[in-house]
Design an enzyme around this catalytic site. Sequence first.
Site, short mmCIF file in Angstrom:
data_model
loop_
_atom_site.label_atom_id
_atom_site.label_comp_id
_atom_site.label_asym_id
_atom_site.label_seq_id
_atom_site.Cartn_x
_atom_site.Cartn_y
_atom_site.Cartn_z
N CYS A 260 0.83 -1.21 0.00
CA CYS A 260 0.00 0.00 0.00
C CYS A 260 0.86 1.26 0.00
O CYS A 260 0.72 2.14 -0.87
CB CYS A 260 -0.95 -0.03 1.19
SG CYS A 260 -0.17 -0.40 2.76
N1 LIG Z 1 -4.79 -4.35 4.62
C1 LIG Z 1 -4.22 -3.61 3.70
O1 LIG Z 1 -4.46 -2.40 3.59
C2 LIG Z 1 -3.23 -4.23 2.76
C3 LIG Z 1 -2.82 -5.53 2.88
N2 LIG Z 1 -1.88 -6.04 2.01
C4 LIG Z 1 -1.44 -7.41 2.15
O2 LIG Z 1 -2.48 -8.28 1.71
C5 LIG Z 1 -2.44 -9.49 2.45
C6 LIG Z 1 -3.78 -9.67 3.14
O3 LIG Z 1 -3.94 -8.58 4.01
P1 LIG Z 1 -5.29 -8.42 4.86
O4 LIG Z 1 -6.41 -8.97 4.10
O5 LIG Z 1 -5.33 -7.02 5.32
O6 LIG Z 1 -4.99 -9.36 6.10
P2 LIG Z 1 -6.03 -10.11 7.05
O7 LIG Z 1 -5.26 -10.48 8.25
O8 LIG Z 1 -7.27 -9.32 7.16
O9 LIG Z 1 -6.39 -11.45 6.21
C7 LIG Z 1 -5.41 -12.40 5.92
C8 LIG Z 1 -6.12 -13.74 5.83
O10 LIG Z 1 -5.15 -14.73 5.51
C9 LIG Z 1 -5.49 -15.96 6.13
N3 LIG Z 1 -4.33 -16.44 6.89
C10 LIG Z 1 -3.86 -15.92 8.03
N4 LIG Z 1 -2.77 -16.63 8.42
C11 LIG Z 1 -2.59 -17.62 7.50
C12 LIG Z 1 -1.65 -18.67 7.35
N5 LIG Z 1 -0.67 -18.86 8.23
N6 LIG Z 1 -1.76 -19.48 6.27
C13 LIG Z 1 -2.76 -19.30 5.37
N7 LIG Z 1 -3.68 -18.30 5.46
C14 LIG Z 1 -3.58 -17.48 6.52
C15 LIG Z 1 -6.69 -15.71 7.03
O11 LIG Z 1 -7.85 -16.08 6.30
P3 LIG Z 1 -8.42 -17.59 6.35
O12 LIG Z 1 -8.25 -18.06 7.74
O13 LIG Z 1 -9.82 -17.41 5.95
O14 LIG Z 1 -7.59 -18.34 5.38
C16 LIG Z 1 -6.71 -14.20 7.18
O15 LIG Z 1 -8.00 -13.70 7.37
C17 LIG Z 1 -1.29 -9.35 3.44
O16 LIG Z 1 -0.12 -9.93 2.90
C18 LIG Z 1 -1.12 -7.86 3.55
O17 LIG Z 1 0.18 -7.54 3.96
C19 LIG Z 1 -1.36 -5.33 0.97
C20 LIG Z 1 -1.75 -4.03 0.81
C21 LIG Z 1 -2.69 -3.38 1.69
C1 LIG Z 2 -1.27 -0.39 9.80
C2 LIG Z 2 -0.33 -1.43 9.28
O1 LIG Z 2 0.16 -2.26 10.02
N1 LIG Z 2 -0.09 -1.42 7.97
C3 LIG Z 2 0.75 -2.45 7.41
C4 LIG Z 2 0.57 -2.46 5.94
C5 LIG Z 2 0.86 -3.83 5.46
C6 LIG Z 2 0.59 -4.04 4.07
O2 LIG Z 2 0.06 -3.26 3.37
O3 LIG Z 2 0.97 -5.19 3.68
P1 LIG Z 2 1.98 -5.50 2.54
O4 LIG Z 2 3.30 -5.54 3.11
O5 LIG Z 2 1.53 -6.79 1.95
O6 LIG Z 2 1.79 -4.36 1.60
C7 LIG Z 2 2.24 -2.21 7.71
O7 LIG Z 2 2.61 -1.04 7.84
O8 LIG Z 2 2.98 -3.20 7.73
#
Ligand SMILES: NC(=O)C1=CN([C@@H]2O[C@H](COP(=O)(O)OP(=O)(O)OC[C@H]3O[C@@H](n4cnc5c(N)ncnc54)[C@H](OP(=O)(O)O)[C@@H]3O)[C@@H](O)[C@H]2O)C=CC1
Ligand SMILES: CC(=O)N[C@@H](CCC(=O)OP(=O)(O)O)C(=O)O
Length: 345
Positions: free
Chosen positions: A149
Amino acid sequence: MRVGIVGGTGYGAVELMRFLTNHQAVDKIYLYSQSKQGTYISDVYPHLASIINVAMEELTVDHVVKHVDVLFFATPPAVSYQWIPALLETDVKIIDLSGDFRLDDPAVYEAWYKKTTASRDYLKQAVYGLADVYPDKIKQAQLIANPGCYPTATLLGLLPIIDKSFIDVDSIIVDGKTGVSGAGRSLSQGVHYAEMNENMRAYAVGSHKHTPEIERFLAEKTEKSIFINFTPHIVPMTRGILVTMYVNLTAAISRDTVQTLYESFYKERAFVRVKENHSLPETKHVYGSNYCDLHITVDQRTNRLIIVSVIDNLVKGASGQAIQNMNLLYGLNETEGLNLSPLYP
Ligand SMILES: NC(=O)C1=CN([C@@H]2O[C@H](COP(=O)(O)OP(=O)(O)OC[C@H]3O[C@@H](n4cnc5c(N)ncnc54)[C@H](OP(=O)(O)O)[C@@H]3O)[C@@H](O)[C@H]2O)C=CC1
Ligand SMILES: CC(=O)N[C@@H](CCC(=O)OP(=O)(O)O)C(=O)O
């Protein structure tokens, strides 16, 4: 098109569903979950009742090969790298929202993420999915590493000028602020209400995992090593990222010249809006949408360029950009399924 989402109960997954359930080219959505196999997604997210009626399943390569054309990993770091090598042997296209394939050196990943990822041979098979900068490379990919992000907001702000002679590339300071949903849905002490309400904090100062990702793609364009200072801050709001970038100028340049340069760089890009001088970006201007709003200031007094960039961390910062990349992969209009205007107020 048949879509699979891994990490079904997470914020990235549910944001993918918000758009994909409205996408004309998507016929079927499969949800894979580690924690809620057999559970209907609307039991985890009641707001999806009558919108998506899918029970979550166990992820297996066989099921994906049989049922899925494009697979999104919306899982934490160090999950997708365990599955993607086997999936690369199939015809499935993969879009990874995690950081596992964004760097090209596993040692750098381990140093910053404190986790393991794939070997160099696999990392080099990934195309970096900064959709508004690398659309042509993305169209040819099988594996897309969706940007982080903060890197999305930062690189969209810096890439138009990073190779220009009027920039001192050794002076870059990036100050980022994010809403709490950036940390995902799982609870931790630092993000629950009593800790976040009426509070904000810097974190990972000098050590945030997005630093090498930003530096990698700035360096790629300038063909020299670049080191930045990036400081993230978490603020008490759900969605939104605002990044302010400071860059020393090595020569006098007018704001109009820089504005024209940005407008030209993004003239074909539907989701990047280069704002007029009087219109400073706010996170509410892009809330729930795939837009990135950019603003340029040339500070003659300090001889610095100041760039402000705003995105929704879950949309342009994650799931929206991932779907934009899917559209590019399949030769669709890149705005397909993403044409929702920002949510206001
Ligand atoms: N939140 C944000 O703004 C952003 C997030 N990201 C990245 O996107 C990805 C998802 O983020 P986000 O949706 O916010 O995270 P969440 O924690 O909301 O969701 C991640 C999901 O992954 C699954 N999970 C957790 N641990 C494991 C594991 N050990 N093995 C397999 N599945 C697992 C779970 O779903 P279940 O149990 O249903 O499988 C969990 O709900 C991350 O890598 C994050 O860094 C990137 C950009 C922005
Ligand atoms: C508030 C907060 O914890 N934000 C996360 C954003 C993580 C994320 O966006 O995940 P990716 O590394 O997959 O992009 C952080 O700063 O690590």
